[in-house]
Scaffold this motif. Structure first.
Motif, PDB file in Angstrom:
ATOM      1  N   SER A 195      -9.048  53.512  16.637  1.00  0.00           N
ATOM      2  CA  SER A 195      -8.537  53.154  17.880  1.00  0.00           C
ATOM      3  C   SER A 195      -9.864  53.214  18.930  1.00  0.00           C
ATOM      4  O   SER A 195     -10.489  54.347  18.788  1.00  0.00           O
ATOM      5  CB  SER A 195      -7.342  54.079  18.474  1.00  0.00           C
ATOM      6  N   LEU A 196      -9.658  52.512  19.990  1.00  0.00           N
ATOM      7  CA  LEU A 196     -10.676  52.356  21.013  1.00  0.00           C
ATOM      8  C   LEU A 196     -10.128  52.574  22.265  1.00  0.00           C
ATOM      9  O   LEU A 196      -8.898  51.872  22.608  1.00  0.00           O
ATOM     10  CB  LEU A 196     -11.349  51.100  20.899  1.00  0.00           C
ATOM     11  N   ILE A 197     -10.462  53.649  23.015  1.00  0.00           N
ATOM     12  CA  ILE A 197      -9.897  53.748  24.192  1.00  0.00           C
ATOM     13  C   ILE A 197     -10.920  53.922  25.460  1.00  0.00           C
ATOM     14  O   ILE A 197     -12.219  54.097  25.229  1.00  0.00           O
ATOM     15  CB  ILE A 197      -9.162  55.070  24.305  1.00  0.00           C
ATOM     16  N   ASP A 198     -10.487  53.473  26.524  1.00  0.00           N
ATOM     17  CA  ASP A 198     -11.589  53.762  27.492  1.00  0.00           C
ATOM     18  C   ASP A 198     -11.475  55.176  28.504  1.00  0.00           C
ATOM     19  O   ASP A 198     -10.886  56.021  27.548  1.00  0.00           O
ATOM     20  CB  ASP A 198     -11.129  52.791  28.811  1.00  0.00           C
ATOM     21  N   GLN A 199     -12.168  55.340  29.453  1.00  0.00           N
ATOM     22  CA  GLN A 199     -12.268  56.697  29.955  1.00  0.00           C
ATOM     23  C   GLN A 199     -10.988  57.407  30.432  1.00  0.00           C
ATOM     24  O   GLN A 199     -10.857  58.672  30.336  1.00  0.00           O
ATOM     25  CB  GLN A 199     -13.207  56.849  31.185  1.00  0.00           C
ATOM     26  N   ASN A 200     -10.070  56.619  30.715  1.00  0.00           N
ATOM     27  CA  ASN A 200      -8.872  57.009  31.217  1.00  0.00           C
ATOM     28  C   ASN A 200      -7.876  57.181  30.078  1.00  0.00           C
ATOM     29  O   ASN A 200      -6.611  57.457  29.956  1.00  0.00           O
ATOM     30  CB  ASN A 200      -8.108  56.385  32.059  1.00  0.00           C
ATOM     31  N   GLY A 201      -8.132  56.877  28.691  1.00  0.00           N
ATOM     32  CA  GLY A 201      -7.311  57.101  27.603  1.00  0.00           C
ATOM     33  C   GLY A 201      -6.460  55.899  27.296  1.00  0.00           C
ATOM     34  O   GLY A 201      -5.572  55.768  26.236  1.00  0.00           O
ATOM     35  N   VAL A 202      -6.787  54.766  28.194  1.00  0.00           N
ATOM     36  CA  VAL A 202      -5.927  53.547  27.924  1.00  0.00           C
ATOM     37  C   VAL A 202      -6.552  52.619  26.606  1.00  0.00           C
ATOM     38  O   VAL A 202      -7.764  52.725  26.333  1.00  0.00           O
ATOM     39  CB  VAL A 202      -6.042  52.555  29.255  1.00  0.00           C
ATOM     40  N   GLU A 203      -5.700  52.482  25.589  1.00  0.00           N
ATOM     41  CA  GLU A 203      -6.114  51.719  24.423  1.00  0.00           C
ATOM     42  C   GLU A 203      -6.680  50.434  24.534  1.00  0.00           C
ATOM     43  O   GLU A 203      -6.287  49.550  25.615  1.00  0.00           O
ATOM     44  CB  GLU A 203      -5.306  51.660  23.397  1.00  0.00           C
ATOM     45  N   ILE A 204      -8.212  49.896  24.301  1.00  0.00           N
ATOM     46  CA  ILE A 204      -8.690  48.815  24.328  1.00  0.00           C
ATOM     47  C   ILE A 204      -8.429  47.966  22.994  1.00  0.00           C
ATOM     48  O   ILE A 204      -9.080  48.339  22.064  1.00  0.00           O
ATOM     49  CB  ILE A 204     -10.076  48.807  24.630  1.00  0.00           C
ATOM     50  N   PRO A 205      -7.600  46.718  22.951  1.00  0.00           N
ATOM     51  CA  PRO A 205      -7.776  45.973  21.794  1.00  0.00           C
ATOM     52  C   PRO A 205      -9.386  45.451  21.363  1.00  0.00           C
ATOM     53  O   PRO A 205      -9.788  45.358  22.099  1.00  0.00           O
ATOM     54  CB  PRO A 205      -6.887  44.865  22.223  1.00  0.00           C
ATOM     55  N   TYR A 206      -9.369  45.574  20.055  1.00  0.00           N
ATOM     56  CA  TYR A 206     -10.448  45.035  19.634  1.00  0.00           C
ATOM     57  C   TYR A 206     -10.290  43.843  18.402  1.00  0.00           C
ATOM     58  O   TYR A 206      -9.189  44.333  17.652  1.00  0.00           O
ATOM     59  CB  TYR A 206     -11.239  45.917  19.150  1.00  0.00           C
ATOM     60  N   GLN A 207     -11.167  43.170  17.906  1.00  0.00           N
ATOM     61  CA  GLN A 207     -11.015  42.295  16.630  1.00  0.00           C
ATOM     62  C   GLN A 207     -12.269  42.569  15.681  1.00  0.00           C
ATOM     63  O   GLN A 207     -13.156  42.533  16.310  1.00  0.00           O
ATOM     64  CB  GLN A 207     -10.825  41.110  17.284  1.00  0.00           C
ATOM     65  N   VAL A 208     -11.885  42.757  14.573  1.00  0.00           N
ATOM     66  CA  VAL A 208     -12.946  43.065  13.600  1.00  0.00           C
ATOM     67  C   VAL A 208     -13.436  41.631  13.265  1.00  0.00           C
ATOM     68  O   VAL A 208     -12.938  40.513  12.790  1.00  0.00           O
ATOM     69  CB  VAL A 208     -12.568  43.771  12.213  1.00  0.00           C
ATOM     70  N   ILE A 209     -14.850  41.540  13.257  1.00  0.00           N
ATOM     71  CA  ILE A 209     -15.704  40.311  12.816  1.00  0.00           C
ATOM     72  C   ILE A 209     -15.998  40.467  11.075  1.00  0.00           C
ATOM     73  O   ILE A 209     -15.608  39.774  10.375  1.00  0.00           O
ATOM     74  CB  ILE A 209     -17.024  40.208  13.480  1.00  0.00           C
ATOM     75  N   GLU A 210     -16.030  41.845  10.802  1.00  0.00           N
ATOM     76  CA  GLU A 210     -16.474  42.049   9.642  1.00  0.00           C
ATOM     77  C   GLU A 210     -16.605  43.487   9.267  1.00  0.00           C
ATOM     78  O   GLU A 210     -17.038  44.263  10.184  1.00  0.00           O
ATOM     79  CB  GLU A 210     -17.903  41.286   8.793  1.00  0.00           C
ATOM     80  N   SER A 211     -16.212  44.181   7.979  1.00  0.00           N
ATOM     81  CA  SER A 211     -16.244  45.304   7.741  1.00  0.00           C
ATOM     82  C   SER A 211     -16.809  45.728   6.406  1.00  0.00           C
ATOM     83  O   SER A 211     -16.100  45.068   5.313  1.00  0.00           O
ATOM     84  CB  SER A 211     -14.972  46.024   8.011  1.00  0.00           C
ATOM     85  N   ASN A 212     -17.667  46.574   6.153  1.00  0.00           N
ATOM     86  CA  ASN A 212     -18.202  46.947   4.882  1.00  0.00           C
ATOM     87  C   ASN A 212     -18.270  48.514   4.788  1.00  0.00           C
ATOM     88  O   ASN A 212     -18.571  49.102   5.607  1.00  0.00           O
ATOM     89  CB  ASN A 212     -19.236  46.272   4.422  1.00  0.00           C
ATOM     90  N   ARG A 213     -18.091  48.750   3.336  1.00  0.00           N
ATOM     91  CA  ARG A 213     -18.362  50.302   3.043  1.00  0.00           C
ATOM     92  C   ARG A 213     -19.778  50.613   2.510  1.00  0.00           C
ATOM     93  O   ARG A 213     -20.362  49.673   1.446  1.00  0.00           O
ATOM     94  CB  ARG A 213     -17.463  50.937   1.999  1.00  0.00           C
ATOM     95  N   GLU A 214     -20.749  51.263   3.028  1.00  0.00           N
ATOM     96  CA  GLU A 214     -21.908  51.389   2.942  1.00  0.00           C
ATOM     97  C   GLU A 214     -22.474  52.885   2.863  1.00  0.00           C
ATOM     98  O   GLU A 214     -21.786  53.450   3.299  1.00  0.00           O
ATOM     99  CB  GLU A 214     -22.991  50.574   3.438  1.00  0.00           C
ATOM    100  N   ASN A 215     -23.633  53.178   1.973  1.00  0.00           N
ATOM    101  CA  ASN A 215     -24.208  54.494   1.944  1.00  0.00           C
ATOM    102  C   ASN A 215     -25.291  54.696   3.030  1.00  0.00           C
ATOM    103  O   ASN A 215     -26.407  53.835   2.489  1.00  0.00           O
ATOM    104  CB  ASN A 215     -24.504  54.830   0.473  1.00  0.00           C
ATOM    105  N   LEU A 216     -25.210  55.432   3.740  1.00  0.00           N
ATOM    106  CA  LEU A 216     -26.342  55.700   4.841  1.00  0.00           C
ATOM    107  C   LEU A 216     -27.553  56.170   4.289  1.00  0.00           C
ATOM    108  O   LEU A 216     -28.694  56.170   4.584  1.00  0.00           O
ATOM    109  CB  LEU A 216     -25.908  56.578   5.894  1.00  0.00           C
ATOM    110  N   ASN A 217     -27.208  56.732   3.002  1.00  0.00           N
ATOM    111  CA  ASN A 217     -28.580  57.371   2.353  1.00  0.00           C
ATOM    112  C   ASN A 217     -29.488  56.256   1.777  1.00  0.00           C
ATOM    113  O   ASN A 217     -30.653  56.621   1.758  1.00  0.00           O
ATOM    114  CB  ASN A 217     -27.960  58.094   0.970  1.00  0.00           C
ATOM    115  N   ASP A 218     -29.183  54.985   1.737  1.00  0.00           N
ATOM    116  CA  ASP A 218     -29.967  53.953   1.345  1.00  0.00           C
ATOM    117  C   ASP A 218     -30.737  53.469   2.348  1.00  0.00           C
ATOM    118  O   ASP A 218     -31.873  52.845   2.273  1.00  0.00           O
ATOM    119  CB  ASP A 218     -28.688  52.646   1.005  1.00  0.00           C
ATOM    120  N   LYS A 219     -30.327  53.785   3.619  1.00  0.00           N
ATOM    121  CA  LYS A 219     -31.417  53.431   4.671  1.00  0.00           C
ATOM    122  C   LYS A 219     -32.377  54.765   5.118  1.00  0.00           C
ATOM    123  O   LYS A 219     -32.866  54.725   6.135  1.00  0.00           O
ATOM    124  CB  LYS A 219     -30.390  53.092   5.734  1.00  0.00           C
ATOM    125  N   GLN A 220     -32.367  55.969   4.275  1.00  0.00           N
ATOM    126  CA  GLN A 220     -33.183  56.951   4.766  1.00  0.00           C
ATOM    127  C   GLN A 220     -33.969  57.304   3.762  1.00  0.00           C
ATOM    128  O   GLN A 220     -34.011  56.746   2.360  1.00  0.00           O
ATOM    129  CB  GLN A 220     -31.966  58.327   4.985  1.00  0.00           C
TER     130      GLN A 220
END
Length: 878
Positions: free
Chosen positions: A413-438
């Motif tokens: 969930s995404l909220i603002d400073q007052n705790g109000v939920e902000i709608p969002y839309q996913v463009i793309e989502s992928n699972r990745e290993n951050l170790n590959d970039k270190q």
């Protein structure tokens, strides 16, 4: 007649040779010039082409010569500045022109006095805002060659007035910047004098005439003092009232001003190629490099400097020297031959490298400044993981922001400073290993699997500031909003967009109740021109998508935005020459991605052209369906009104003009066709050329790609006679390969000013920026939201937010985006960071009339009497 001999050179830093090849000549030229001036006291002055970069280039090789140069400059024997590099006037942004002079003046100051003349001997036409820019640096005179004709004035001297009323006493050089090249032969020199008298005496307004004694890459004429003495002796023996002297431009203008009571006042831009070519279609060449130029300018003006300024206000370092180095790499590409891309492939490759240098510096500094700023902020981690959004424009805005977030969970969930939920839309989502970039040193790092998601959401952020949102592990609540794209139609509260069977768009604007048809229709035609000019073949073959049957597919669709891909496959001629197009055809793909948001009043388009053929041009057409004889376009610092039809197109050949003059124009961020009730604006990201078709029922033609295989060609349809440049092959200018471009359709009610198109264009090119905070900050003192400076008038834009060159004050440059006067504007500034505000000139020196125009009331200021297209620079101090 008093002849002022201006000994000079015009130094193209690069053109048909590369910078390093020309620099070999430059070093020898400077060695000889310094020796000549040191050993010849009668050689009173030499003008170094109005650009200080030649000093940098020379002293990098021979740094020990700096003292010798400084002595000559201080004695005004060597005249330097005011520019850093001789610029094109139309393609660089307004802020780039300011930085060109700011950096040029700063370099000159290190040697001595700078020449205070707007010297523009070879620019391809003159931009309307030049008088205001020059006045902003205290300059009162200008000198140029190209673009003006006897249709504007019969005289060589006049007052050139800018959009805001700024004026410069200007001299036009009808015979160019080499009209006074003298030699050791008296008879030849007398012919030079006679030619100037016969052609210029009747159109010169004073008893003073310039003899520009120099030319491209030309060394100083060593015998010039003796040549001048010989000519004076000859005039005296003939009892002729001519006098001749080695002079300076400032001395010449001082004399002209004494006789300037009845000079004409001319306004606007000068782009006519009657007597000398201005290459009116030059903005279409190498649009890949011009796009790079836009990206770098936008990075520095709208992201790097504002974010560095915010970070500096929170106590971090602002590295002016490093930022200015990036600016220098960019400005080095703004030389008139360079940015207009009329060079060899080798030169263009070096330009691309300089843009990459500037990008590398800018992006690295921006990332560092952002991280340092974040470390100073006291986030509320109890609310979740911070996502900070930056608004680098001056007004409060509500726009979509794209963010890349990395979380352990795919849903959140995404909220603002007052705790109000902000709608969002996913463009793309992928699972990745951050170790590959270190980097792994010695031991293997542990795996760190995360979900990397690219999202869009609507953010409201105050002017020049930041706001923090928070991400939590709980799932996003579902929304009942319908999807933006349904049954072949995009819909929001503002308009409907229907994709037609041929891939064109039909837009029904709810506010104006106007329907626009045949939008984004592609046109492909032959280009028999060269790098200087587009020119059609004598018998052209035009291919359009009017009868195309493209494939249409949905890329992304949701309650916040939708993107649809339209793919055309066209069969087009393989090549073009001056007579016509080949009979052989080849397939070419055009992919268009159309995006409509529920919350934005524009239709964003990304087009990808898979170019497979040579010597052709591709444009996208927008039928406005309006009846009007004029249109508006964005120039440097605001809009300019232009004609849809130019009558010269009917008689340019009969009068033997150097080139065709027709309504093809340069632009900055937009072109707009409107009447008093409604209109259509086409915004762009780095597409500097458009043409208006069909006169008073205008169609906007936006150039997307224009390929050519030679630097210069002879006998073009639109430019008869000699070639420009060299007949050198430039295969890279054919632009074979994949090229992307971005533009946007903005239908609106009212005219261009009523619709705040300037503001809309600024929002389009300057997206809100979102950064995820991954490291907990400790002992931070600043709030998780801040507003440093806010403009409360939609017609006022910001072109610069930077640290002052001379102290720790903040420089904010604002401008009137319209051609209308504004009686009063209001702004707010944060008194936690500033307690004083002053007006300064473009050189960042305080103006004496500050108190007359600024009214301050605590954290609010009012600025009075804003002129059309006026530039105002503010200095805010602690």
């Amino acid at each position: 007649m008093n002849f002022h001999v201006i000994s000079h050179t015009h130094w193209d830093r690069e053109w048909h040779q590369t910078y390093q090849q020309y620099r070999v000549k430059l070093v020898r030229f400077m060695d000889e010039l310094i020796e000549l001036l040191e050993n010849t006291p009668s050689y009173t002055s030499f003008m170094l082409d109005g650009q200080t970069i030649v000093l940098e280039d020379y002293l990098e090789i021979k740094p020990h010569k700096k003292e010798a140069i400084a002595k000559l400059v201080q004695k005004e024997r060597l005249l330097i500045g005011p520019w850093y590099i001789q610029p094109d006037e139309f393609i660089p942004s307004g802020e780039s022109l300011v930085r060109n002079l700011l950096i040029g003046q700063k370099i000159a100051k290190d040697f001595g006095p700078s020449m205070q003349i707007g010297y523009l001997p070879d620019s391809f036409g003159q931009a309307a805002q030049i008088p205001q820019v020059l006045n902003g640096f205290g300059m009162k005179n200008a000198l140029f060659w190209r673009g003006i004709t006897n249709e504007e004035t019969e005289k060589t001297e006049f007052w050139w007035e800018g959009s805001d009323g700024s004026r410069v006493l200007t001299t036009h050089l009808p015979l160019g910047y080499g009209n006074g090249v003298l030699s050791t032969k008296l008879d030849q020199n007398l012919k030079v004098i006679d030619k100037n008298i016969s052609e210029l005496k009747e159109i010169t307004t004073s008893s003073n005439m310039l003899l520009m004694c120099g030319f491209d890459q030309r060394s100083a004429i060593k015998e010039l003092p003796e040549i001048v003495d010989e000519l004076n002796a000859h005039f005296s023996s003939e009892k002729n009232e001519y006098s001749i002297k080695i002079s300076k431009l400032q001395d010449y203008f001082d004399e002209v001003k004494r006789e300037s009571e009845n000079l004409e006042v001319l306004k606007g831009e000068f782009r006519k190629g009657k007597n000398m070519r201005v290459h009116v279609s030059i903005a279409s060449t190498r649009l890949d490099l011009k796009k790079l130029n836009f990206e770098v300018q936008n990075l520095y003006e709208n992201y790097l400097e504002p974010i560095n300024a915010m970070s500096h206000l929170l106590g971090n370092t602002y590295d002016n020297a490093m930022i200015n180095q990036g600016w220098k790499y960019t400005l080095q590409n703004h030389a008139h031959d360079s940015i207009c891309n009329v060079c060899t492939d080798a030169t263009h490759k070096e330009m691309e490298l300089r843009y990459q240098y500037a990008k590398q510096i800018g992006e690295t500094l921006q990332n560092s400044a952002t991280n340092e700023l974040i470390e100073k902020i006291n986030f509320d981690y109890d609310k979740g993981l911070p996502l900070i959004v930056f608004n680098t424009l001056g007004h409060k805005r509500s726009n979509l922001v794209e963010a890349t977030v990395q979380l352990k969970s795919e849903s959140f969930s995404l909220i603002d400073q007052n705790g109000v939920e902000i709608p969002y839309q996913v463009i793309e989502s992928n699972r990745e290993n951050l170790n590959d970039k270190q980097i792994e040193i010695g031991v293997k790092n542990e795996d760190q699997f995360v979900w990397t998601s690219k999202i869009k959401f609507l953010a409201d952020v105050e002017g020049l500031g930041y706001k923090t949102f928070y991400m939590t592990d709980r799932n996003q609540h579902s929304t009942e909003d319908s999807f933006v794209y349904q049954d072949g139609v995009f819909s929001n509260d503002l308009f409907q967009v229907e994709i037609q069977s041929n891939g064109s768009l039909t837009v029904k604007d709810h506010l104006s109740d106007k329907e626009y048809k045949n939008l984004n229709l592609f046109e492909e035609g032959g280009n028999a021109g060269d790098e200087y000019d587009f020119s059609p073949p004598r018998e052209d073959v035009i291919v359009t998508t009017k009868d195309s049957v493209p494939s249409i597919s949905v890329v992304n669709n949701g309650p916040i935005f939708a993107t649809v891909k339209i793919t055309h496959e066209l069969e087009v001629p393989v090549d073009t020459d001056v007579n016509g197009r080949t009979k052989e055809y080849e397939s070419m793909m055009i992919d268009t991605f159309v995006t409509v948001s529920r919350h934005e009043d524009r239709i964003d388009i990304k087009t990808k052209i898979h170019n497979t053929v040579k010597n052709h041009r591709i444009r996208t057409l927008f039928e406005t369906g309006l009846k009007t004889s004029k249109h508006a376009a964005d120039q440097q610092f605001g809009l300019i009104q232009r004609e849809n039809y130019l009558p010269q197109v009917e008689y340019w050949e009969e009068e033997k003009w150097e080139e065709k003059y027709y309504p093809i124009y340069p632009q900055q961020k937009y072109v707009d066709v409107s009447d008093q009730n409604r209109g259509l604006a086409i915004l762009n990201k780095g597409l500097p050329q458009y043409e208006i078709l069909h006169n008073e029922q205008p169609t906007i033609a936006l150039t997307l790609l224009s390929g050519t295989d030679y630097m210069g060609k002879q006998d073009l349809v639109d430019r008869p006679g000699r070639r420009s440049g060299l007949h050198v092959e430039t295969p890279d200018s054919s632009l074979i390969g994949i090229h992307e471009m971005e533009y946007s359709i903005h239908p609106h009610s009212g005219n261009v000013v009523d619709a705040k198109v300037g503001l809309k264009a600024n929002e389009y090119i300057t997206s809100l920026t979102a950064v995820q905070v991954n490291t907990r900050t400790v002992q931070s003192e600043f709030a998780d939201h801040n507003r440093f400076f806010q403009l409360n008038h939609a017609d006022i834009g910001i072109s610069a937010v930077k640290k002052c060159e001379n102290d720790d004050s903040l420089i904010i440059r604002i401008y009137n985006t319209t051609d209308c006067e504004i009686p009063l504007i209001e702004a707010q500034f944060n008194t936690d960071f500033f307690n004083d505000i002053e007006m300064v000139d473009l050189n960042e020196n305080v103006l004496s009339h500050t108190n007359e125009r600024i009214i301050r009331d605590n954290d609010r200021i009012e600025l009075k009497d804003i002129k059309s297209n006026e530039i105002i620079t503010l200095k805010l101090s602690r």
